[in-house]
Design a protein around this motif. Sequence first.
Motif, PDB file in Angstrom:
ATOM      1  N   ARG A 152       0.854  -1.183   0.000  1.00  0.00           N
ATOM      2  CA  ARG A 152       0.000   0.000   0.000  1.00  0.00           C
ATOM      3  C   ARG A 152       0.893   1.237   0.000  1.00  0.00           C
ATOM      4  N   THR A 153       0.368   2.335  -0.535  1.00  0.00           N
ATOM      5  CA  THR A 153       1.095   3.602  -0.560  1.00  0.00           C
ATOM      6  C   THR A 153       0.325   4.606   0.282  1.00  0.00           C
ATOM      7  N   VAL A 154       1.051   5.273   1.175  1.00  0.00           N
ATOM      8  CA  VAL A 154       0.442   6.266   2.056  1.00  0.00           C
ATOM      9  C   VAL A 154       1.186   7.591   1.899  1.00  0.00           C
ATOM     10  N   VAL A 155       0.486   8.685   2.134  1.00  0.00           N
ATOM     11  CA  VAL A 155       1.136   9.988   2.213  1.00  0.00           C
ATOM     12  C   VAL A 155       1.321  10.296   3.698  1.00  0.00           C
ATOM     13  N   LEU A 156       2.534  10.645   4.067  1.00  0.00           N
ATOM     14  CA  LEU A 156       2.837  10.892   5.466  1.00  0.00           C
ATOM     15  C   LEU A 156       2.265  12.227   5.921  1.00  0.00           C
ATOM     16  N   CYS A 157       1.797  12.261   7.142  1.00  0.00           N
ATOM     17  CA  CYS A 157       1.290  13.505   7.714  1.00  0.00           C
ATOM     18  C   CYS A 157       2.460  14.368   8.194  1.00  0.00           C
ATOM     19  N   THR A 158       2.169  15.568   8.573  1.00  0.00           N
ATOM     20  CA  THR A 158       3.209  16.534   8.951  1.00  0.00           C
ATOM     21  C   THR A 158       4.044  16.066  10.136  1.00  0.00           C
ATOM     22  N   GLY A 159       3.420  15.342  11.058  1.00  0.00           N
ATOM     23  CA  GLY A 159       4.145  14.912  12.244  1.00  0.00           C
ATOM     24  C   GLY A 159       4.999  13.680  12.043  1.00  0.00           C
ATOM     25  N   ASP A 160       4.820  12.983  10.924  1.00  0.00           N
ATOM     26  CA  ASP A 160       5.572  11.749  10.665  1.00  0.00           C
ATOM     27  C   ASP A 160       6.573  11.922   9.533  1.00  0.00           C
ATOM     28  N   MET A 161       6.561  13.087   8.921  1.00  0.00           N
ATOM     29  CA  MET A 161       7.383  13.348   7.753  1.00  0.00           C
ATOM     30  C   MET A 161       8.828  13.644   8.160  1.00  0.00           C
ATOM     31  N   GLY A 162       9.774  13.280   7.283  1.00  0.00           N
ATOM     32  CA  GLY A 162      11.177  13.492   7.563  1.00  0.00           C
ATOM     33  C   GLY A 162      11.565  14.959   7.612  1.00  0.00           C
ATOM     34  N   PHE A 163      12.694  15.228   8.217  1.00  0.00           N
ATOM     35  CA  PHE A 163      13.203  16.570   8.475  1.00  0.00           C
ATOM     36  C   PHE A 163      13.304  17.418   7.207  1.00  0.00           C
ATOM     37  N   GLY A 164      13.851  16.856   6.128  1.00  0.00           N
ATOM     38  CA  GLY A 164      14.119  17.632   4.930  1.00  0.00           C
ATOM     39  C   GLY A 164      13.032  17.592   3.879  1.00  0.00           C
ATOM     40  N   ALA A 165      11.940  16.913   4.158  1.00  0.00           N
ATOM     41  CA  ALA A 165      10.912  16.685   3.130  1.00  0.00           C
ATOM     42  C   ALA A 165       9.841  17.759   3.139  1.00  0.00           C
ATOM     43  N   GLN A 166       9.340  18.060   1.943  1.00  0.00           N
ATOM     44  CA  GLN A 166       8.127  18.862   1.798  1.00  0.00           C
ATOM     45  C   GLN A 166       6.895  17.957   1.757  1.00  0.00           C
ATOM     46  N   LYS A 167       7.086  16.769   1.189  1.00  0.00           N
ATOM     47  CA  LYS A 167       6.007  15.792   1.080  1.00  0.00           C
ATOM     48  C   LYS A 167       6.647  14.425   0.891  1.00  0.00           C
ATOM     49  N   THR A 168       6.052  13.407   1.495  1.00  0.00           N
ATOM     50  CA  THR A 168       6.620  12.059   1.431  1.00  0.00           C
ATOM     51  C   THR A 168       5.530  11.024   1.212  1.00  0.00           C
ATOM     52  N   TYR A 169       5.805  10.109   0.284  1.00  0.00           N
ATOM     53  CA  TYR A 169       4.994   8.905   0.132  1.00  0.00           C
ATOM     54  C   TYR A 169       5.787   7.737   0.719  1.00  0.00           C
ATOM     55  N   ASP A 170       5.168   6.977   1.574  1.00  0.00           N
ATOM     56  CA  ASP A 170       5.748   5.707   2.027  1.00  0.00           C
ATOM     57  C   ASP A 170       5.056   4.566   1.311  1.00  0.00           C
ATOM     58  N   ILE A 171       5.855   3.628   0.835  1.00  0.00           N
ATOM     59  CA  ILE A 171       5.324   2.388   0.274  1.00  0.00           C
ATOM     60  C   ILE A 171       5.551   1.304   1.321  1.00  0.00           C
ATOM     61  N   GLU A 172       4.476   0.646   1.692  1.00  0.00           N
ATOM     62  CA  GLU A 172       4.539  -0.356   2.754  1.00  0.00           C
ATOM     63  C   GLU A 172       4.179  -1.722   2.179  1.00  0.00           C
ATOM     64  N   VAL A 173       5.098  -2.663   2.336  1.00  0.00           N
ATOM     65  CA  VAL A 173       4.893  -3.996   1.791  1.00  0.00           C
ATOM     66  C   VAL A 173       4.211  -4.875   2.835  1.00  0.00           C
ATOM     67  N   TRP A 174       3.399  -5.813   2.370  1.00  0.00           N
ATOM     68  CA  TRP A 174       2.698  -6.723   3.283  1.00  0.00           C
ATOM     69  C   TRP A 174       3.646  -7.826   3.736  1.00  0.00           C
ATOM     70  N   LEU A 175       3.711  -8.019   5.070  1.00  0.00           N
ATOM     71  CA  LEU A 175       4.524  -9.085   5.654  1.00  0.00           C
ATOM     72  C   LEU A 175       3.594 -10.056   6.372  1.00  0.00           C
ATOM     73  N   PRO A 176       3.320 -11.218   5.775  1.00  0.00           N
ATOM     74  CA  PRO A 176       2.385 -12.170   6.391  1.00  0.00           C
ATOM     75  C   PRO A 176       2.829 -12.640   7.768  1.00  0.00           C
ATOM     76  N   GLY A 177       4.144 -12.819   7.976  1.00  0.00           N
ATOM     77  CA  GLY A 177       4.620 -13.293   9.269  1.00  0.00           C
ATOM     78  C   GLY A 177       4.308 -12.334  10.394  1.00  0.00           C
ATOM     79  N   GLN A 178       4.313 -11.040  10.082  1.00  0.00           N
ATOM     80  CA  GLN A 178       3.966 -10.030  11.088  1.00  0.00           C
ATOM     81  C   GLN A 178       2.490  -9.651  11.021  1.00  0.00           C
ATOM     82  N   ASP A 179       1.823 -10.072   9.930  1.00  0.00           N
ATOM     83  CA  ASP A 179       0.421  -9.744   9.720  1.00  0.00           C
ATOM     84  C   ASP A 179       0.204  -8.229   9.690  1.00  0.00           C
TER      85      ASP A 179
END
Length: 427
Positions: A318-345
């Motif tokens: 899944r792809t998410v757009v990070l909110c202001t409080g979770d975004m990195g120091f140097g970023a104006q906008k960030t997309y995180d791509i999160e892969v599904w891990l069945p072992g961790q569910d």
Amino acid sequence: MLDIKWIRDNPAALDAALAKRGAAPQAQTLIELDEARRSHVGALQALQERRNLASKDIGKAMAAKDQEKAEALKAEVATLKDELQAGEARERELDEALKYALSVLPNIPLDEVPVGADEGGNVELRKVGDKPAFDFKPKEHYELGEALGMMDFERAAKMSGARFTILTGALARLERALGQFMLDLHTAEHGYTEVNPPLMVNDGAAYGTDKLPKFGDDLFRTTDGRWLIPTAEVPLTYLAAGEILSEDELPRRYVAQTACFRSEAGSAGRDTRGMLRQHQFIKVELVSVTTPDTSLDEHERMTASAENVLKRLGLPFRTVVLCTGDMGFGAQKTYDIEVWLPGQDTYREISSCSVCGDFQARRMNARCRKPGDKATRFVHTLNGSGVAVGRALIAVMENYQNADGSITVPEALRPYMGGLTKIEKAI
């Protein structure tokens, strides 16, 4: 780094942006530092003008044979020289104070970035791929790797301490295959130029890419003062440092596979099992240098390139757009791509794609110019994982695991595995 002139003109906008990031207001403090520096520079200029005038008057007094006046002027010039030397030292202190205050100030989020305090405020944009259905309880990667006899944490800890892993046999080859596959995909289909950069950089490169001074504790330093790179973003982005690029040469797109080194100073107790959070790991990094007008489109393109890696591997994400409080120091906008891990569910980050605007370019003086124009402007920089190789290995292991503990090799990787279709425990 933000422009102090913009801060002086837009103090309320700065403090509002910092509030979105959960940070205290800074505009007034920064303006006061800048005022003190400006006032001091003005006073120094007045002293220099008086010294220059007094020096000329010495010659006139000598010509007029007025020895008493000449001696008095010489004494004044000597005093002014001492005052100027002390004033120049103070000017350097004021310059450094302002530079440091600006260098630890985070970037301004774009207006469309969702406001939130932490990862709970991130917004999911899309899900791609179907989660695998197992008729057994899926295992986590470290259980699979240890059972195969190809993932050794105990011996790694003996030689290096916690957060290191030894891969052997087919798993070591699978990690290598993943990196080669990503490089081939990004260079042949996505238009990136492969670079093999240094793994150690100097202060200038670390500062220019916003890793210093704020994140010095997260980096490893060599005995001769260099820094081990936390990501290839640092050397790839710094390729543009001090340059004035023609805008018809942009965008420049770079890709590199490197080892990365992080102290993980702030992650005590997190992901202590397995390979998810290591001091040393392999990552394929994407970097783009663009004009200010094209950086947002490039951000979407870069994210799509990273997503395509997972699509080709058949990994749900899944792809998410990070909110202001979770975004990195140097970023104006960030997309995180999160892969599904069945072992961790659960979904876990495997790529983070950020547009930084001119934040890094100001620090490293990277500019561009339209053909025929004299004026320059700062370039925009972007970076993204394309993707983290170790985490891709984890995802392949968990999503392609079989009931007997073997791992099916994804079709896209088989040419890099000598045609091997399944990784099994050696008999």
